[in-house]
Design an enzyme around this catalytic site. Sequence first.
Site, PDB file in Angstrom:
ATOM      1  CG  HIS A  52      -2.055  -0.886   1.360  1.00  0.00           C
ATOM      2  ND1 HIS A  52      -3.075  -0.977   2.067  1.00  0.00           N
ATOM      3  CD2 HIS A  52      -1.743  -1.969   0.126  1.00  0.00           C
ATOM      4  CE1 HIS A  52      -3.792  -2.201   1.799  1.00  0.00           C
ATOM      5  NE2 HIS A  52      -3.109  -2.853   0.790  1.00  0.00           N
ATOM      6  CD  GLU A  54      -1.827   4.560   3.092  1.00  0.00           C
ATOM      7  OE1 GLU A  54      -2.833   5.192   3.146  1.00  0.00           O
ATOM      8  OE2 GLU A  54      -1.556   3.742   2.287  1.00  0.00           O
TER       9      GLU A  54
END
Length: 149
Positions: A52, A54
């Site tokens: 992802h 992040e």
Amino acid sequence: MNHQKYIDQAVQLAGDNVKQNGKPFGAVIVKNDDVISTGINKAIQTGDLTAHAETEAIRTAGLDGKSYLLEGATLYASGHPCPMCLSAAYLAGIKEIYYASTLEEAREAGLGGPQIYKELKKDWGEQKIALRQMPAKLEENPFKQWGNR
């Protein structure tokens, strides 16, 4: 700190990723008004469901030698972080997160984060994934090794 500048950067990264057939997620990590790292969601490109935006930004900070501990840093994300990314931010010591799109917007776009939050609110025994503790039968306990080092 210019929060709008960094949230716009995260959203721009997400948009650029969509143009490359990736998912619509981008992230920027900032400390002391300096960009420490950025990330895009690479799940489709790599086949790694944990890639992802992040977590990629947190990994990049560590790989760049800046440290995997990001105490005092701010994370800017194009969308509300999923539970995995939120946990990674806690582990990294990030102090605050700004996000552009909501969980509802993600759900409406057919993205999977919102239902995970609902699942995690359930008691352990009611969740879809069975979580069972089973002690190892080894002499060495890695947790004790870690504590004794």
